[in-house]
Write an enzyme that holds these catalytic residues in place. Structure first.
Site, short mmCIF file in Angstrom:
data_model
loop_
_atom_site.label_atom_id
_atom_site.label_comp_id
_atom_site.label_asym_id
_atom_site.label_seq_id
_atom_site.Cartn_x
_atom_site.Cartn_y
_atom_site.Cartn_z
CG ASP A 107 -2.47 -0.41 -1.43
OD1 ASP A 107 -1.54 -0.10 -2.22
OD2 ASP A 107 -2.30 -0.57 -0.21
CD GLU A 108 0.36 -4.13 -1.95
OE1 GLU A 108 1.12 -4.20 -2.94
OE2 GLU A 108 0.77 -4.05 -0.79
CD GLN A 155 7.00 -3.68 -3.36
OE1 GLN A 155 6.59 -4.22 -2.35
NE2 GLN A 155 7.15 -2.37 -3.47
CE LYS A 163 1.67 0.56 -0.87
NZ LYS A 163 1.59 -0.89 -1.15
NE ARG A 203 8.90 -5.41 1.86
CZ ARG A 203 8.23 -4.36 1.41
NH1 ARG A 203 7.28 -3.81 2.11
NH2 ARG A 203 8.51 -3.83 0.22
#
Length: 793
Positions: free
Chosen positions: A220-221, A251, A34, A616
DNA sequence: CGAGAATAGTTTTTT
DNA sequence: ACTATTCTCG
């Protein structure tokens, strides 16, 4: 340079990068490249399409992410990455408000209130609206107001929608709180968004200016944006609609901060012409980890199905293990880390300490791990915890600076007006607050009205203070005014010195009985942070520095240190990756957390949080738990996390073969009654059967990002003898992560010195260093002081 | 008014 | 367990 700048992308990523003329939603699974995509997309816009970097804005979740993006861009293509606007939403809003906030009546010198400041003001607002802070916890009011603001409801808007008595009370407090904020020329975090939105929404000229400037807007996010942020994005891109959002609904972990997952789930409805691209190829993890993650997340109801796949091999099974209590849990983690980093490595591979992270739900869990690290001599770095800018003495100095920048800052004034003691007590302050309220002015302004020197006739008569109090108050006011005058002639660091001296605060710290010296040293560290701003003109320096103090977080300063393990909360771990990940506290009550356990949608978020942690990991994943865990003195047994039972047994290593002794590894299962711990398991301090070495670092350093070797990575002599040291001795004689007594170090301000001692202090370390060149002996906090090892005994 | 003791609330996560 | 606020006394 390659003319096809997108050559390094896969077809999906490439398609996403080349879609530049319509709304674009990128659903990016974990590890799907990403960040890489965003970076390349910007590079493509600039290099191939010819868009000026000046016209591109990218919003990230943390300042750290912003810096990384800029750095990557700077190395990827040759253009001035500083011309781009990259930052957090809050940072972006702070910036446009500083420039144009006056259009909606905001003082350009506004200060930003943090959580503690807000709480102070909420309490005052409650007192003034006669709502008992004991009956109603101020926290609750604060969070209600915060969430209202996130929904773009100002005080008036909120008042219209109240239906219950409690909301009625909140509404009253909200209204007063807002008045006081305005009076103080202050904004809180939520105001940054709310007011930016009001400005873009209500001031067409201002809006047009920014809409025309930024022809590309990326977020982003996106799964963690709130309503206000989404609304701002839409306003910003109203004309051209070049809004590109990237995120992963799985997420989304910040609903408690009012993030609304619907922003990403319904983006397609809001923008019917949007292109939607899903990135499902994972470049990070083994198939095993990915499978586990998939099974873990699939029970959630609110999600967009996606199927992650990878070319990476199957890898090794996931390890699930139980310790008797948190101490043993930590020990097991650290013993395993010892094995992973031993010269022989694990399954033929040797890891560096920097490859390893231990993640947990709540900060408090770091303690057992830290103690373990100390005992075993494993250097670590801890992200978060006690925050530097929240230390009392630092906040006090900040308050003085804020008053210089903006004397209407009532919260700041209350903080330091009697710090050091100036004989201004509660009665006096209450009276001053009342006067300010009656006259509808700030408290600082109120002092001016009672001051004998420049009061207008008639107002003196209202002076309710004794002569003594009046003098104390006006002296304080004169102090601030004098400092402000002085600030015009000197730089920021010198200003802090003058504040310290002229306010008597330095003396106060020097003479204070406990920790006085440490606190002075913290101020010195604070000054070194301010030294980045000395070249700016004072007004600007002050504003920029104060803003960064408010908006910068701990993760922003996290460095990649190849020779320390990383201890980090699951929330902060978002966006990071490590070859080896341990998640500790896999227990019901912790993950999912007790506070969410009876709300299904909250449990879903906890599940996503767990998913974030699991994904992760690149190569190895360990899911650890403790049979019982200390909590505020007491101890309670915990059931294994319900999430464990969603991971197929086939992916889990069943028996620990490296250790033939008695096992604690158990199959995770909710239905299995917990058996009692075998005798002697927890009491018996078994020696870890491994040897710490590691003068040299493993060459198989698989990290993707290059870490700068230039600063502060101590050659690791830390890993001494294999035996755990006794607790006490460990704490006092052994250095913290990578530092030990006798090491020669260099400090940015003090120059070279020798470490005299190093001991834990909160979640940090306090090192005592004897400096040369007349700087003497200083005590510094390792987490903040930038110490660099230059030699060892 | 200020210092020290008693007491209450706190901690889930953070821009 | 730890801090912040309130209470009590000089």
């Amino acid at each position: 340079m390659n003319s096809d700048i997108l050559a390094g992308l896969n077809p999906r990523q490439r398609e996403a990068a080349e879609t530049i003329d319509r709304p674009l939603l990128i659903i990016a699974g974990p590890g799907s490249g990403k960040t890489r995509l965003i970076t390349y997309r910007i590079a493509y816009l600039v290099r191939t399409v010819g868009v000026s970097p000046h016209r591109i804005a990218a919003v990230t979740f943390t300042n750290k992410a912003a810096h990384e993006m800029k750095n990557r861009l700077a190395s990827l293509v040759r253009f001035d990455a500083n011309a781009l606007t990259v930052g957090t939403f809050h940072g972006f809003c702070a910036k446009i408000l500083r420039i144009d906030g006056e259009s909606i009546g905001l003082d350009p010198n506004y200060v930003i209130y943090d959580d503690a400041d807000q709480l102070d003001l909420i309490k005052r607002s409650m007192r003034e609206t006669e709502i008992d802070p004991k009956r109603y916890p101020p926290r609750g009011f604060l969070s209600a107001i915060s969430s209202a603001k996130s929904l773009l409801l100002d005080a008036a808007g909120y008042a219209l929608g109240t239906t219950t008595y409690y909301e009625e009370l909140i509404s009253r407090v909200y209204e007063r709180y807002d008045q006081l904020m305005a009076q103080s020329a202050a904004v809180d975090f939520d105001d940054l968004l709310l007011k930016a939105h009001q400005m873009l929404d209500g001031q067409p000229d201002v809006a047009r200016k920014y809409q025309e400037r930024y022809v590309h807007f990326m977020i982003d996010e996106f799964q963690d944006t709130n309503t206000a942020q989404y609304a701002i994005s839409r306003l910003m891109t109203q004309g051209h609609r070049n809004l590109c959002v990237v995120g992963d609904p799985d997420q989304s972990i910040y609903s408690w901060r009012n993030a609304d997952i619907r922003n990403i789930l319904s983006f397609g409805d809001d923008f019917p012409d949007a292109k939607v691209i899903a990135l499902e190829q994972n470049y990070r993890s083994t198939q095993t980890i990915l499978d586990a993650a998939g099974k873990l997340i699939s029970p959630n109801s609110q999600r967009v199905e996606k199927e992650l796949f990878t070319d990476n091999g199957k890898g090794v099974p996931i390890v699930v293990e139980e310790g008797y209590d948190e101490e043993e849990e930590a020990r097991k983690v650290l013993v395993e880390i010892g094995a992973l980093t031993a010269p022989a490595g694990k399954d033929g591979k040797r890891y560096a300490l920097g490859d390893i992270a231990v993640m947990y739900r709540v900060n408090a869990q770091s303690r057992a791990l830290e103690e373990g690290c100390l005992r075993y001599g494993i250097p670590y770095q801890i992200v978060g915890g006690q925050k530097f800018y929240q230390r009392q003495e630092v906040k006090d100095v900040v308050a003085y600076l804020r008053l210089i920048a903006n004397s209407d800052d009532d919260v700041g004034l209350n903080r330091v007006i009697n710090q050091p003691a100036r004989g201004i007590g509660r009665r006096t302050l209450d009276e001053l607050a009342r006067l300010a309220r009656d006259l509808d002015i700030s408290m600082f302004e109120a002092i001016s009205r009672i001051s004998p020197s420049d009061s207008q006739a008639g107002i003196m008569a209202t002076n309710p203070f004794t002569t003594r109090a009046t003098k104390a108050l006006t002296d304080f006011r004169d102090l601030i005014l004098a400092l402000r005058e002085r600030s015009k002639e000197i730089n920021l660091v010198d200003l802090i010195d003058e504040v310290m001296e002229r306010s008597g605060y330095a003396r106060f710290l020097r003479e204070s009985t406990d920790r006085g010296e440490d606190r002075l040293d913290n101020v010195t560290e604070f000054k070194s942070a301010a030294s980045d701003y000395v070249n700016l003109e004072m007004r600007e320096a002050l504003t920029a520095f104060l803003e960064s103090v408010s908006l910068v977080s701990d993760i922003d300063s996290m460095e990649e240190k190849p020779e320390t393990i990383t201890l980090i909360t699951l929330h902060q771990a978002k966006g990071l990756e490590f070859p080896v990940v341990f998640i500790v506290g896999m227990e019901d009550g912790l993950l999912p957390h007790q506070r969410s356990i009876d709300d299904p949608s909250a449990v879903e978020e906890e599940r996503r949080l767990c998913y974030v942690g699991v994904t992760r990991a690149k190569e190895r994943l360990y899911l650890m738990r403790a049979f019982r865990r200390g909590f505020r003195g007491g101890m309670g047994p915990n059931a294994p996390s319900r999430f464990l039972s969603d991971i197929p047994r086939s992916l889990i290593k069943q028996a620990e073969d490296s250790e033939p002794a008695e096992k604690t590894t158990t199959r995770p299962s909710r239905s299995t009654p917990r058996r009692r711990e075998q005798d002697g398991q927890s009491a018996g301090r078994r020696r870890p059967g491994f040897e710490f070495t590691s003068k040299t670092k493993t060459p198989s350093d698989s990290r993707s990002r290059e870490s700068k070797p230039d600063r502060g990575v101590p050659p690791n002599k830390a890993q001494g003898p294999p035996r755990p040291r006794p607790k006490r001795a460990a704490a006092s004689s052994r250095g913290g992560p990578g530092f030990s007594t006798g090491d020669k170090v260099r400090h940015g301000t003090f120059g070279e010195g020798i470490i005299l001692s190093c001991e834990p202090s909160g979640s940090d370390y306090q090192v005592t260093v004897a400096f040369k060149e007349g700087h003497g002996v200083k005590r510094l906090l390792l987490g903040f002081a930038k110490l660099e090892i230059v030699g060892q005994e």
